[in-house]
Design an enzyme around this catalytic site. Structure first.
Site, short mmCIF file in Angstrom:
data_model
loop_
_atom_site.label_atom_id
_atom_site.label_comp_id
_atom_site.label_asym_id
_atom_site.label_seq_id
_atom_site.Cartn_x
_atom_site.Cartn_y
_atom_site.Cartn_z
N GLU A 95 -12.55 -45.86 -2.68
CA GLU A 95 -11.81 -46.98 -2.10
C GLU A 95 -12.61 -48.28 -2.22
OE1 GLU A 95 -8.73 -44.93 0.95
OE2 GLU A 95 -10.64 -45.50 1.84
N CYS A 115 -20.05 -39.43 0.77
CA CYS A 115 -21.31 -40.02 1.21
C CYS A 115 -22.36 -38.94 1.37
CB CYS A 115 -21.12 -40.76 2.54
SG CYS A 115 -22.61 -41.67 3.07
N SER A 197 -26.27 -52.54 1.82
CA SER A 197 -26.31 -51.91 3.13
C SER A 197 -26.95 -50.53 3.03
CB SER A 197 -24.88 -51.77 3.68
OG SER A 197 -24.88 -51.07 4.92
N LEU A 220 -27.62 -49.56 12.01
CA LEU A 220 -28.53 -49.11 13.08
C LEU A 220 -27.82 -48.17 14.06
CD1 LEU A 220 -31.43 -49.46 14.16
CD2 LEU A 220 -30.54 -51.27 15.64
N HIS A 221 -26.88 -48.69 14.81
CA HIS A 221 -25.96 -47.93 15.67
C HIS A 221 -26.58 -47.29 16.91
CE1 HIS A 221 -23.28 -48.74 12.45
NE2 HIS A 221 -23.81 -47.86 11.63
N ASN A 295 -13.60 -48.11 14.96
CA ASN A 295 -12.27 -47.93 14.40
C ASN A 295 -11.96 -46.43 14.35
OD1 ASN A 295 -11.67 -50.77 13.61
ND2 ASN A 295 -13.53 -50.48 12.40
N CYS A 338 -14.27 -50.92 8.92
CA CYS A 338 -15.57 -50.25 8.86
C CYS A 338 -15.47 -48.83 9.41
CB CYS A 338 -16.58 -51.05 9.68
SG CYS A 338 -18.23 -50.36 9.66
#
Length: 356
Positions: A95, A115, A197, A220-221, A295, A338
């Site tokens: 995508e 991923c 990124s 980071l998160h 999201n 995202c």
């Protein structure tokens, strides 16, 4: 033995010149002409390259083939964001997302099918990992978007490698693709217009800093190792202390800042204590923070923090002197926001050690 055909768009200018001069026996100016057709005029077929001799085009045809992606689906959001599901030559799908703004148009491109990482809040990671993209498959996303959008008087001014995949687990291909995007005689994106990124694959992050000089964004998160081990499993290999040290060493160009991506998860990482730990973590690092309302996607166990909680989190960071932006939910209605990209991964493979 059969030699796979090349896609010329995935060769850096130096590699293309070497091919044309050393392998095909042509003059260097022919390489410059070919490069211009590929990356300035955005030609899709050798037949379009009218100032190249028929003999030269025959030579090129014998060793190369265009591997242009096919559009499986195209969606346009209420806010103008566009998403393409692109089918690659082997049937895998990725995508690519275009985000229009008043003064710029940002293209979010993928670097892997699926991923390598398995962050539990990210839809891409839930699909598994099939393979890395080639340099041409990365560049072709940009060429496709430029051609497609130019027909509607829209521009691609910025590139972010924030689509499907962890770019630094595919570093060699990403490096070549970025060098092609940056080349002044071709697509000519400036280093300030390209953002790479990563979740923190530190050896490759430092290499990218030396070799590319583009903007750096870090996913980071979480600012506690126990939590980041859960949300970003790569943290088990490269923890927060190591990430902070590597970021301090990162060769930022004058006036630039590291961008930190932080998804806001209700009751997980959104407390005021987390915000204060974030401030401590960023000490002495020129930084900009993007706070990302989560999201959701089907089956995920997380919920987004409330806007009140996000604003309180932002205030603590802002008062500490950090530019802190609450990211708009662009493309949410077409699953282009995202963490929502998923493509269509076939034959997912095991991830490398430390990635999950």
């Amino acid at each position: 033995m059969h030699t796979p055909l090349l896609d010329l768009t995935g060769l850096t200018r130096e590699a293309l010149t070497s091919l044309v001069v050393e392998q095909l026996g042509e003059k260097p100016f022919r390489a410059r002409q070919l490069w211009s057709w590929l990356h300035v005029k955005l030609a899709q077929h050798l037949d379009e390259m009218s100032d190249l001799s028929i003999d030269f085009r025959r030579k090129l045809s014998a060793l190369s083939t265009p591997l242009r992606p096919e559009v499986s689906t195209h969606q346009i959001s209420r806010d103008g964001t566009e998403k393409w599901l692109l089918r690659l030559s082997d049937g895998q799908q990725i995508e690519t997302v275009y985000i229009p703004e008043d003064e710029r148009g940002t293209l979010c491109i993928s670097s892997q099918v699926g991923c390598t990482l398995s962050c539990p809040f990210c839809h891409t990671g839930a699909q598994g990992f099939a393979r890395n993209l080639t340099p041409s498959e990365i560049v072709q996303q940009v060429l496709f978007a430029r051609r497609t959008l130019a027909a509607r008087d829209k521009r691609v001014t910025n590139i972010v490698l924030m689509g499907m995949g962890e770019p630094l687990y595919n570093y060699e291909a990403v490096r070549d693709a970025v060098l092609i995007l940056l080349d002044d005689s071709g697509l000519a994106f400036g280093t300030r217009k390209v953002t790479l990124s990563t979740a923190g694959l530190l050896p490759k992050m430092e290499q990218a800093g030396r070799e590319l000089g583009v903007n750096l964004a870090i996913s980071l998160h979480a600012v506690r190792d126990t939590l980041r081990d859960e949300l970003v499993p790569l943290n088990k290999k490269y923890n927060l202390q190591a990430l902070r040290a590597a970021t301090l060493r990162y060769p930022l160009k004058s006036g630039r800042r590291v961008t930190w991506e932080y998804v806001m998860l209700h009751g997980v990482n959104d407390s005021e204590d987390d915000a204060r730990l974030f401030v401590s973590f960023l000490k002495d690092i020129p930084s900009k923070i993007n706070l990302i309302p989560f999201n959701p996607w089907p089956g995920v166990p997380y919920q987004s923090s409330s806007m009140t909680r996000i604003a309180a989190f932002q205030k603590i960071l802002y008062q500490a002197g950090f530019v802190t932006v609450i990211r708009d939910r662009r493309g949410e209605d077409i699953d282009a926001a995202c963490g929502q990209l998923k493509g269509a991964v076939q034959g997912a493979r095991p991830r490398p050690p430390g990635a999950s």
